[in-house]
Design a protein around this motif. Structure first.
Motif, PDB file in Angstrom:
ATOM      1  N   GLY A 228     -13.468   5.012  15.467  1.00  0.00           N
ATOM      2  CA  GLY A 228     -12.516   4.307  16.323  1.00  0.00           C
ATOM      3  C   GLY A 228     -11.564   3.461  15.501  1.00  0.00           C
ATOM      4  O   GLY A 228     -10.374   3.410  15.771  1.00  0.00           O
ATOM      5  N   LEU A 229     -12.097   2.829  14.467  1.00  0.00           N
ATOM      6  CA  LEU A 229     -11.267   1.932  13.672  1.00  0.00           C
ATOM      7  C   LEU A 229     -10.363   2.706  12.717  1.00  0.00           C
ATOM      8  O   LEU A 229      -9.173   2.432  12.593  1.00  0.00           O
ATOM      9  CB  LEU A 229     -12.170   0.973  12.887  1.00  0.00           C
TER      10      LEU A 229
ATOM     11  N   SER B 140      -9.149   7.193  15.235  1.00  0.00           N
ATOM     12  CA  SER B 140      -8.564   6.771  16.497  1.00  0.00           C
ATOM     13  C   SER B 140      -9.700   6.675  17.495  1.00  0.00           C
ATOM     14  O   SER B 140     -10.607   7.502  17.494  1.00  0.00           O
ATOM     15  CB  SER B 140      -7.552   7.813  16.978  1.00  0.00           C
ATOM     16  N   PRO B 141      -9.670   5.643  18.353  1.00  0.00           N
ATOM     17  CA  PRO B 141     -10.755   5.511  19.334  1.00  0.00           C
ATOM     18  C   PRO B 141     -10.902   6.759  20.201  1.00  0.00           C
ATOM     19  O   PRO B 141     -11.971   7.047  20.705  1.00  0.00           O
ATOM     20  CB  PRO B 141     -10.323   4.317  20.167  1.00  0.00           C
ATOM     21  N   ALA B 142      -9.810   7.522  20.333  1.00  0.00           N
ATOM     22  CA  ALA B 142      -9.888   8.719  21.156  1.00  0.00           C
ATOM     23  C   ALA B 142     -10.867   9.727  20.573  1.00  0.00           C
ATOM     24  O   ALA B 142     -11.382  10.586  21.275  1.00  0.00           O
ATOM     25  CB  ALA B 142      -8.505   9.333  21.294  1.00  0.00           C
TER      26      ALA B 142
END
Lengths: 289, 440
Positions: A258-259, A262-264
């Motif tokens: 996520g960091l 991407s959180p996706a």
């Protein structure tokens, strides 16, 4: 900008949520290990325990930490009853029946909860354990910290119980060879009941700890149990330390993805990690067979 | 182990089953011809059926159920006699131009699944013989449902979905009463501009955080365009999967980007978790200005309590607008009394969509879809007959978008949202910047 504190903070949060995944996974892996049955309603057990805690709070004013033992007791009974009424009748039935019986239980419980308690979100507004600590510049929510410690302790207790007590050893014996265990005078049915009781009691702990800070609604189980399934498989079916390790790995991988990416993508990496383990080491990280 | 099972197979089954668990039996579409033509020839109709696919179970069920009740309430007002309410079709029973025929709404449950949305819409058309569709709340589902209505030639009046991608598809049968995210985001940026230029707020950077399906990503895209237009720098765009168990990574990325203003586009469960995570990680921007939806649902403030205070959001509706528009209070009180929900953004817009559609069906004087479509194109409802803060309802013939819609900005104060912008409609002064989490 992206400095060391932020990375450390993220790692810490990953480990904390990982312990929760692990605790949910421990109950699942225990039932699977002993009985070879996957409990698809495990997430709904979690949901039920969160509602038990919520209603004790809303109606009787009991704090989640006070109602934790009640939740554990209720869930133990729910586990035992599930075994007696739902699982035992299909023990000799084909595998598909065994899968669908807990699946049906899941659908029943989820819709039952929505029917009885409405689909609204509930939150315990003022739990005793609230606020946050600041340790070396890192923020830790007290409820998250308590939940993680509780999960770790519970997992440790289950492990100790399995390895060091007479009853725990009977569970292992049944897991290894049911017929041989029966010949040694172990009652498999009693053992199964115990596995279901303890498995459900684990989410009884998890539910009470989560209720301190997480919102409660009829499909809340899904959020946690999917990762718990991955943790069970990643850690090795039936392995308690494996579930713990895998839960933490998944929690950390999720937040780091996520960091940094991407959180996706955070769920994807957890599944990719799982697939790699299955391909390279099909029995899971700490699987015994 | 008595018999080994390959973990991979078990997990595959698990994921299949868990994926399937939210979708119960999907009614198979029959091979019947579209019902529209059959309904159109009926000379004497006593009941006009419209369909409404909504998320009645699953994670959006709270909103879905409230929207259903708002639509039923709108049908009550049309079907009953309410001479005192200045709303379309309130006076007199039923649809007068169709001999007083009653409006009936048939619901479908799409569980927030776009595929189910399409199959439910198809079922409503082919099996329930509906003449038009309202719904479907989530933009991703409205997208697929309106593809079905387009194929069958059935009007779709979309009351709540705000994705900008929906009205730009060149559809002939798609109408939307609510302003879209572009229009709402514009309200956010006009507000930020006003704050900067007239109230001296020092705003230069913004960041978006959004759920990664159609609604959230569309919202973030239009916010990026608008930021450039209004002279703000976007320092981060953070997508996340809806229904996540933990939001630390997202909030950490926001913290690292350190924006003056955070612009979230979230559904309610994520909004709850986001606010808790902001507090836990002590993330302290000047303001949080949400793109409505999860943040403005009644259950959001009910759930987070005082934690939600000082959050700003664009909104189409606020109970305190009643101070300017008494009809809002009358309707809200009736709704609360009969159905036990508050009138808020989602419910007020569901309610309005049904009235707009019923008004068109009545003016068409027919259940023929083409006649209804023509009547929709001619819709011109003045603002004083709406419970919305809009100048009116008037559809752009090219896109089907209501061009007379507009947004407001509200702020949570003492557990309730109050209108704070446009400044002339405001019932409270805006609190800016956001007070520190520790000081409340």
């Amino acid at each position: 900008m992206l400095d060391g504190t932020i990375i450390a903070q993220t790692l810490l949060s990953g480990v904390l949520i990982g312990f929760i995944y692990a605790l949910v996974a421990v109950g699942l892996t225990l039932i699977y290990g002993v009985m070879d049955i996957v409990n698809f309603a495990h997430g709904e057990f979690l949901m039920l325990s969160m509602y038990v805690v919520f209603w004790l709070y809303a109606l009787a004013g009991l704090d989640p930490m006070v109602s934790l033992p009640i939740s554990v007791a209720v869930m133990f009974v729910v586990g035992v009853v599930t075994h007696k009424l739902v699982v035992r009748p299909v023990l000799r039935a084909p595998m598909s029946a065994q899968i669908f019986v807990t699946f049906g239980l899941m659908v029943f419980m989820r819709n039952g909860a929505q029917f009885l308690w409405s689909p609204n979100y509930r939150l315990i507004q003022t739990p005793l354990v609230a606020g946050r600590l600041e340790l070396f510049g890192l923020f830790v929510g007290k409820p998250q910290l308590v939940a993680a410690l509780g999960a770790l302790i519970t997992t440790g207790l289950v492990f100790w119980f399995l390895k060091r007590t007479e009853t725990g050893r009977t569970l292992q014996a049944v897991a290894e060879d049911q017929d041989a265990a029966a010949l040694m005078g172990i009652n498999p049915d009693r053992t199964f009941m115990l596995a279901w009781g303890i498995g459900a009691a684990c989410v009884g702990v998890a539910g009470a700890l989560l209720a301190n800070y997480y919102y409660i609604f009829p499909t809340v189980g899904n959020t946690f149990v999917l990762m718990a399934f991955v943790a069970v498989a990643l850690g090795g079916f039936g392995s308690v330390p494996g579930a713990l390790l895998a839960g933490v790995i998944i929690g950390v991988v999720e937040v780091l993805t996520g960091l940094f990416i991407s959180p996706a993508f955070k769920n994807i990496t957890a599944y990719v990690l799982y697939m790699v383990v299955v391909l390279v080491r099909p029995r899971g990280l700490l699987g015994e067979w | 182990m008595s018999h080994l099972r390959i973990p991979a197979i078990s997990l595959l089954l698990i994921s299949l089953l868990l994926g399937a668990c939210v979708s119960t039996e999907a009614p198979a579409a029959t091979t019947q011809a579209p019902a529209a033509t059959a309904a159109a020839t009926a000379e004497q109709v006593t009941v006009v059926k419209i369909g409404s696919p909504l998320p009645l179970t699953g994670s959006l069920a709270a909103t879905g159920v409230a929207s259903r009740d708002a639509e039923l309430f709108a049908a009550d007002i049309i079907n009953g006699d309410y001479p005192d309410l200045n709303l379309p079709l309130a006076a007199g029973e039923g649809l007068p131009n169709l001999g007083g025929a009653k409006l009936e709404i048939v619901f479908g449950d799409h569980q927030m699944d776009p595929e189910k949305g399409a199959s439910e819409t198809e079922r409503l058309i082919t099996e329930e013989h509906i003449v038009a569709v309202v719904g479907a709340y989530a933009s991703a589902v409205s997208a697929t449902s309106s593809q079905v209505t387009e194929r069958y030639g059935i009007p779709f009046v979309n009351g709540q979905s705000t994705s900008t991608a929906l009205h730009t598809r060149g559809f002939k049968w798609y109408f939307r009463t609510t302003p879209h995210d572009g229009m709402f985001s514009e309200a956010i940026f006009k507000f930020l501009q006003d704050m900067r230029d007239t109230k001296g707020a020092d705003i230069t950077t913004v960041a978006t955080i959004f759920e990664n399906t159609q609604y959230g990503s569309g919202s973030s895209r239009s916010q990026n365009d608008l930021a450039a237009q209004y002279g703000f720098e976007v320092v981060a765009n953070i997508p996340y999967p809806s229904g996540t168990a933990d939001m630390t990574a997202e909030v950490q990325s926001l913290k690292a980007a350190n924006p003056d203003v955070v612009l979230p586009s979230s559904y309610v469960a994520d909004a709850i978790l986001m606010v808790r995570t902001f507090e836990q990680l002590d993330f302290q921007p000047q303001a949080i200005v949400a793109q409505g939806v999860g943040f403005t649902e009644a259950s959001f403030l009910e759930t987070v309590g005082a934690q939600g205070d000082y959050i700003l959001s664009r909104e189409v509706f606020a109970a305190d607008l009643a101070e300017k528009k008494p009809i809002i209070k009358t309707v809200s009180d009736m709704f609360q009394e009969r159905y036990g929900h508050k009138m808020e953004g989602a419910t007020a817009r569901s309610f309005t969509a049904v009235l707009v559609l019923a008004d068109a069906i009545n003016r068409a004087g027919s259940t023929d879809p083409e006649a209804i479509r023509q009547a929709l194109l001619a819709t011109d409802i003045p603002g004083d007959q709406l419970i919305m803060p809009w100048p009116g309802v008037k559809f752009d013939p090219a896109t089907g978008q209501n061009i007379a819609g507009s947004g407001i900005v509200v702020q949570a104060q003492e557990g309730q949202y109050h209108t704070v912008w446009p400044f002339d409609l405001a019932t409270r002064d805006v609190v800016w910047p956001f007070p520190a989490w520790g000081d409340r």
